[in-house]
Write a protein that holds these residues in place. Structure first.
Motif, PDB file in Angstrom:
ATOM      1  N   ARG A   1       2.334   0.908  -4.901  1.00  0.00           N
ATOM      2  CA  ARG A   1       1.072   0.838  -5.495  1.00  0.00           C
ATOM      3  C   ARG A   1       0.687   1.519  -6.707  1.00  0.00           C
ATOM      4  NH1 ARG A   1      -3.214   4.357  -2.018  1.00  0.00           N
ATOM      5  NH2 ARG A   1      -2.095   5.989  -3.459  1.00  0.00           N
TER       6      ARG A   1
ATOM      7  N   ASN B   1       0.686  -1.158   0.006  1.00  0.00           N
ATOM      8  CA  ASN B   1      -0.069   0.246  -0.038  1.00  0.00           C
ATOM      9  C   ASN B   1       0.758   1.365  -0.015  1.00  0.00           C
ATOM     10  OD1 ASN B   1      -2.821  -0.877   0.001  1.00  0.00           O
ATOM     11  ND2 ASN B   1      -2.212  -1.763   1.962  1.00  0.00           N
TER      12      ASN B   1
ATOM     13  N   GLU C   1      -0.850  -0.445  -9.839  1.00  0.00           N
ATOM     14  CA  GLU C   1      -1.885  -0.041 -10.423  1.00  0.00           C
ATOM     15  C   GLU C   1      -1.633   0.269 -12.165  1.00  0.00           C
ATOM     16  OE1 GLU C   1      -3.670   2.692  -8.307  1.00  0.00           O
ATOM     17  OE2 GLU C   1      -4.463   1.466  -6.502  1.00  0.00           O
TER      18      GLU C   1
ATOM     19  N   GLU D   1     -10.470   5.007  -1.434  1.00  0.00           N
ATOM     20  CA  GLU D   1      -9.943   4.285  -2.422  1.00  0.00           C
ATOM     21  C   GLU D   1     -10.781   4.036  -3.729  1.00  0.00           C
ATOM     22  OE1 GLU D   1      -6.213   2.524  -2.559  1.00  0.00           O
ATOM     23  OE2 GLU D   1      -6.520   4.562  -2.242  1.00  0.00           O
TER      24      GLU D   1
ATOM     25  N   ASP E   1     -12.022   6.789   6.529  1.00  0.00           N
ATOM     26  CA  ASP E   1     -11.690   7.069   4.984  1.00  0.00           C
ATOM     27  C   ASP E   1     -12.618   7.121   3.833  1.00  0.00           C
ATOM     28  OD1 ASP E   1     -12.247   4.282   5.209  1.00  0.00           O
ATOM     29  OD2 ASP E   1     -11.099   3.600   3.966  1.00  0.00           O
TER      30      ASP E   1
ATOM     31  N   TYR F   1      -4.989  -4.452  -8.628  1.00  0.00           N
ATOM     32  CA  TYR F   1      -5.455  -3.685  -7.580  1.00  0.00           C
ATOM     33  C   TYR F   1      -5.694  -4.469  -6.515  1.00  0.00           C
ATOM     34  CZ  TYR F   1      -6.170  -0.230 -11.389  1.00  0.00           C
ATOM     35  OH  TYR F   1      -6.099   0.646 -12.424  1.00  0.00           O
TER      36      TYR F   1
ATOM     37  N   ASP G   1      -9.734  -2.091  -1.147  1.00  0.00           N
ATOM     38  CA  ASP G   1     -10.802  -1.429  -1.749  1.00  0.00           C
ATOM     39  C   ASP G   1     -10.857  -1.182  -2.983  1.00  0.00           C
ATOM     40  OD1 ASP G   1     -12.451  -1.712   0.650  1.00  0.00           O
ATOM     41  OD2 ASP G   1     -11.909   0.108   1.564  1.00  0.00           O
ATOM     42  N   ALA G   2      -9.658  -0.816  -3.610  1.00  0.00           N
ATOM     43  CA  ALA G   2      -9.454  -0.331  -4.961  1.00  0.00           C
ATOM     44  C   ALA G   2      -9.629  -1.778  -5.826  1.00  0.00           C
ATOM     45  CB  ALA G   2      -8.063  -0.081  -5.101  1.00  0.00           C
TER      46      ALA G   2
ATOM     47  N   ARG H   1     -11.186   6.992  -5.919  1.00  0.00           N
ATOM     48  CA  ARG H   1     -10.179   7.254  -6.452  1.00  0.00           C
ATOM     49  C   ARG H   1      -9.953   6.413  -7.740  1.00  0.00           C
ATOM     50  NH1 ARG H   1      -5.162   5.120  -7.092  1.00  0.00           N
ATOM     51  NH2 ARG H   1      -5.512   3.330  -5.230  1.00  0.00           N
ATOM     52  N   ILE H   2     -10.278   5.257  -7.409  1.00  0.00           N
ATOM     53  CA  ILE H   2     -10.139   4.153  -8.682  1.00  0.00           C
ATOM     54  C   ILE H   2     -11.272   4.416  -9.742  1.00  0.00           C
ATOM     55  CG2 ILE H   2     -10.247   1.801  -9.423  1.00  0.00           C
ATOM     56  CD1 ILE H   2      -7.760   2.765  -7.956  1.00  0.00           C
TER      57      ILE H   2
END
Length: 993
Positions: free
Chosen positions: A224, A219, A228, A496, A484, A233, A236-237, A499-500
């Motif tokens: 990361r 992480n 990615e 996350e 988060d 991934y 959560d991503a 973000r993804i």
């Protein structure tokens, strides 16, 4: 014997230069001492004299040495001879570290085969005094140490078959492979037992990955980011990515179903037109006009219900039939539902034909996000400037051209051409696809909030937020959410996942993100990729074989009937039929009285053909391969002009490729369903074996696919093959058996006899004899997907070369021409220039990288029958299809090197063509048999001399120069410069050139 070269036959000339090559190394002094100018002339005289008087002393000495070695070998005891003979090439592939990795898997079979050879039908030698037990023990030991030296197939039968001719040789190899596959103990061990090491390693890896230090490392931002970038991934991503992939596949499936629905609607509309006595184009034109002007009864009723001042235009469809009006009402409802869904999602869209109270007339919205019921899409009558303007526009496809007043018919009639497409069913399908594109983000967000997030609620009564801390979010039950979680549209999802979501939306490929240079680059590369693949039968053959192999090696498909069942499904559900296929189907139906039934249940699955097809489409495995996804095609563009990007001929070739790909995908899907998998698990196996070519990260889409045109295949295939080797060692060992069976009688090969480019292509040696002076081989890399692992089981230099070979020609070829280096063949393009540079001379052909020399007038090479320089030829060869045509040399129109016949353009052919039959086979399936002289690489490539004249003289003996009159003249002129005018002239006079 002729007095000079000009009087010799072609065969005698070649023998002359070969002898020259052997003798030009100074025969009068020690081997490491370079020859002088006088030595060269003496060597030439010896060669010519030897041709007149008989065998040279060197060849006589070679014959005597060979006889002595043979006599000494015959004197050895027979068991020793047998041991020596058994040590052949076997399953080893020249230069392949991957095969060295696989080799130990074959040891159990080799040991058992060693015992079988002693117990089998072949009798032991009368001179062998060992006991049976000892022979078995030692045979097992030999088989364990060198598995390929032992076989269950009797040697005598194999030898007898091989001596009967080509058919017998093939039968010998096939019999050997079949016997050893049947005798491989790994074939019969239970799968869990065979893959036990794999599962153990997997458990250890998962355990290590789950530890706190490893999680912290994964992480960490730098790690990361790299993961990615290559579509890996976690956390959560990873969950968010899986949700997005599922939606993306559903969208692709929905688009395919829309295409099918369009075909069915066309059939329905044709029936309505026939019953009404009008043509289909007339009916479509009236349908589009009625909906755009608001003439349908439902449109009139809605306007009057709103209180709009409205004078309804006369409905053209009303004059045709009530059935036609009903069809139009259904179409209008579909378009209205699309509009309503977009408006509900918050998109800024309006019905472009909505009637307003103020004017009482149809009025277009000033600003349209997507357009209204029917988009305006440039048609075949659009001018070049209109198409270019559209191409340069930053608007989305459905918004282009919306500012032009009038209906589609009015605009087209005013300009006297089909500026905009006028087929309402085509426009409806495009509108559906573009709407799904526009709503993709909203659907992603809905899935993310429902599966990973929650609806926001209020804080519990009396809750006091701590001073100075981030505001806490609560769910509907008043429970605090993790720190988060972030707020988005009345919901909360993990940061996350958000973000993804933002990152993955780029993959939707919003055209606004592409600049004009990138658009141009993509278009040119797409053109190159299409013509590099679709029109080459060999590529289709290789692709089909790769699919069959991966279905077995990765997916475990062993029942060939599955491909027939898949073909029946494709036939039953086929909806994009050309005129020829439609006519064949019609005739077949009349002859047989039946058609392929979509409702037939496929054995073992409990599902009908239609249900399996729809499940494959909805799960995103249909048309998800190389031809269906990786090389995109325009939705509707079609051209009658050959060699354009959307030429109908190239698109039909692509359709054929997609049919073959879909057959393999559906076959594996059926097989997994029949073995008890549910639809998602079966689809997942298809994606593992045959890949989802659309599943790439934004970084891979933006950069890797542009830099490496066929990146997706390599990116997906290498991990899949490595995983399959580890998980199914029983299947991986079959590669040992197959290669070992083909190379069973091949003596040990000296790696120095094979060029590096061939070593990189996974060469498999064909059966041969020690007495033969050539190696015969084929290359398996293009056919055997697992052979690609050889690219990573290699040294760093070869890996760098492999990466360079993958590069796009748009970037690579200009660099190669500038650097004078062919990255695929790993050698100079203009080798004379390279050689001259080692001596500070300019021996190359042409200036400015050889590109200013007028094509057809200068140069030692020929391509498509035209004379050109090596660098010019390299440039044109980058267009793969042209290279295939040149190699095929149909009817010898590009000249004949063997007979000296010139090409249609008067150029001398500089390529030593293979036979017409071999060229046909190569064009059809891509197979080519190569031959290399033993010791050739050491002689031709390993030589190094301090004197330019020695280098140039040696070149005269190479086949590349000796068979090319232009290069012979060029080389002799350089020798003349290097040796001096007078001596060079004498040299040329001696050879009659």
């Amino acid at each position: 014997m002729a007095e000079n070269v000009s009087e010799l036959s072609e065969k005698e000339k070649r023998k002359l230069v070969d002898d020259l090559l052997r003798n030009i190394r100074n025969p009068y002094t020690e081997a490491d001492v370079p020859a002088s100018k006088e030595d060269i002339i003496r060597g030439l005289d010896d060669v010519l004299e030897g041709m007149r008087s008989g065998p040279s002393p060197a060849s006589q000495a070679l014959d005597l040495t060979t006889q002595a070695v043979s006599a000494g070998y015959e004197a050895l005891p027979e068991p020793i001879q047998r041991g020596v003979e058994a040590t052949g090439q076997g399953a080893k592939v020249v230069g392949s570290k991957f095969m060295e990795f696989l080799g130990p898997l074959d040891k159990p079979r080799g040991a058992l085969a060693g015992a079988w050879e002693e117990l089998g039908p072949e009798e032991a030698s009368v001179t062998d005094e060992r006991s049976m037990a000892r022979r078995i023990w030692e045979g097992m030991g030999e088989g364990w140490r060198d598995p390929s030296s032992k076989s269950y197939f009797p040697e005598q039968i194999r030898t007898d078959l091989a001596e009967t001719g080509t058919t017998g040789k093939v039968a010998s190899v096939v019999g050997d492979i079949a016997a050893n596959v049947a005798g491989d103990p790994l074939t019969y061990l239970a799968t869990p037992l065979v893959s036990l090491p794999y599962h153990g390693l997997k458990w250890v890896a998962n355990f290590i990955a789950g530890t706190r230090p490893m999680q912290a490392g994964i992480n960490a931002a730098p790690v990361r980011t790299v993961l990615e970038a290559f579509n890996v991934y976690v956390g959560d991503a990873g969950k968010a990515k899986r949700i997005m992939d599922d939606l993306r596949r559903q969208k692709r499936g929905s688009n395919i179903l829309s295409d099918r629905e369009e075909v069915l609607l066309n059939e329905e509309l044709a029936a309505i037109a026939a019953r009404a006595g009008v043509s289909v184009p007339e009916l479509k034109s009236a349908l589009l006009q009625d909906i755009e002007t608001g003439a349908l009864p439902s449109q009139v009723d809605e306007a009057r219900a709103r209180g709009d001042k409205y004078i309804a235009p006369e409905s053209e469809l009303g004059r045709v039939s009530d059935e036609a009006v009903g069809f139009a009402e259904g179409e209008r409802k579909v378009m209205s539902d699309i509009l309503a869904e977009e408006q509900a999602a918050g998109l800024a869209v309006e019905d472009i034909m909505r009637i307003t109270k103020e004017s009482g007339e149809a009025e277009r919205a000033a600003e349209l996000g997507i357009g209204g019921f029917y988009p305006h899409v440039l048609g075949k009558g659009a001018t070049l400037s209109e198409k270019v303007s559209s191409w340069f526009s930053q608007a989305l496809p459905y918004a282009i051209g919306r500012g032009v007043p009038g209906t589609v018919r009015e605009i087209n009639n005013a300009r006297g051409r089909t500026v905009f497409m006028d087929d309402p069913l085509v426009l409806r399908t495009l509108r559906q696809k573009w709407s799904r594109q526009a709503l993709f983000k909203n659907r992603m967000l809905d899935r993310l909030t429902s599966e990973l997030g929650t609806k926001l609620g209020k804080a519990p009564e009396g809750y006091v937020h701590p001073v100075g801390r981030r505001k806490t979010l609560f769910d509907e039950a008043g429970n605090p959410l993790p720190a988060d979680f972030i707020k988005i549209d009345g919901h909360a999802i993990p940061a996350e996942a958000k973000r993804i979501l933002d990152k993955q939306l780029w993959v939707v490929r919003d055209p606004k993100r592409l600049t004009v240079p990138l658009k141009a680059f993509d278009e040119v590369q797409r053109w190159w990729k299409k013509y590099a693949l679709a029109l080459r039968p060999a590529w289709h053959s290789r692709n089909a074989f790769s699919n069959f192999w991966n279905n077995w090696f990765i997916g475990g498909l062993t029942n060939p009937a599955r491909y027939g069942q898949a073909a029946a499904i494709q036939k039953a559900m086929q909806f994009k039929k050309g005129d020829v296929v439609s006519e064949i189907d019609r005739l077949a139906g009349r002859l047989t009285g039946k058609a392929v039934d979509p409702t037939f249940k496929v054995p073992g699955t409990g599902m009908t053909r239609e249900e399996i097809w729809e499940a494959a489409v909805n799960s995103g495995i249909y048309e998800a391969g190389l031809y269906g996804t990786d090389i995109e095609q325009a939705a509707r563009a079609a051209s009658n002009v050959p060699f354009t990007t959307e030429w109908k001929g190239i698109n039909k070739a692509f359709a054929a490729g997609k049919t073959v790909e879909n057959n393999a995908r559906i076959a594996l899907f059926i097989d997994r369903l029949a073995k008890g998998d549910n639809i998602e698990d079966a689809a997942q196996m298809v994606r593992r074996a045959l890949f989802d070519y659309a599943d790439l990260s934004p970084f891979e889409q933006r950069y890797m696919k542009r830099i490496f045109p066929f990146y997706t295949w390599t990116r997906k295939n290498i991990p899949a093959q490595l995983h399959a080797v580890l998980q199914h060692p029983d299947r991986a060992n079959k590669i040992n058996i197959i290669v070992g069976g083909i190379q069973r009688d091949v003596p040990k090969v000296n790696d120095d006899d094979i060029e590096q480019w061939a070593i990189d292509q996974f060469p498999i040696m064909l059966s041969g004899k020690e007495a033969e002076d050539t190696h015969t081989f084929i290359t398996a890399l293009s056919y055997l997907p697992t052979a690609e692992l050889n690219k990573i089981f290699t040294d760093p230099e070869s890996f760098v070369n492999f990466v360079g070979q993958m590069g796009t020609p748009l970037l690579k070829v200009p660099f190669e021409i500038f650097a004078n280096y062919d990255t695929f063949r790993e050698r100079p393009i203009d080798f004379m220039k390279q050689l001259g540079e080692t001596h500070g001379k300019d021996w190359g052909e042409g200036k400015f990288f050889g590109l200013v020399s007028p094509i057809g007038k200068e140069g030692s090479e020929s391509f498509l029958g035209i004379k050109m320089t090596p660098r010019q030829k390299h440039l044109f060869q980058a267009i793969v299809l042209l290279g295939e045509i040149d190699r095929a040399n149909p009817f010898g129109i590009f000249g004949d090197e063997e007979t000296g016949r010139k090409s249609w353009a008067g150029a001398q052919r500089t390529t030593n063509d293979i036979s017409p039959a071999a060229r046909l086979i190569r064009a059809a399936i891509g197979a080519r048999i190569y031959q290399r002289e033993k010791g050739a690489k050491a002689r031709y490539e390993g030589a190094s001399s301090a004197y330019a004249v020695i280098e140039l003289s040696n070149l005269l003996g190479s086949s590349k120069v000796s068979r090319n009159p232009e290069l012979v003249k060029h080389t002799l002129s350089l020798i003349q410069q290097a040796m001096g005018q007078e001596e060079g002239t004498e040299y040329k006079e001696r050879f009659g050139l």
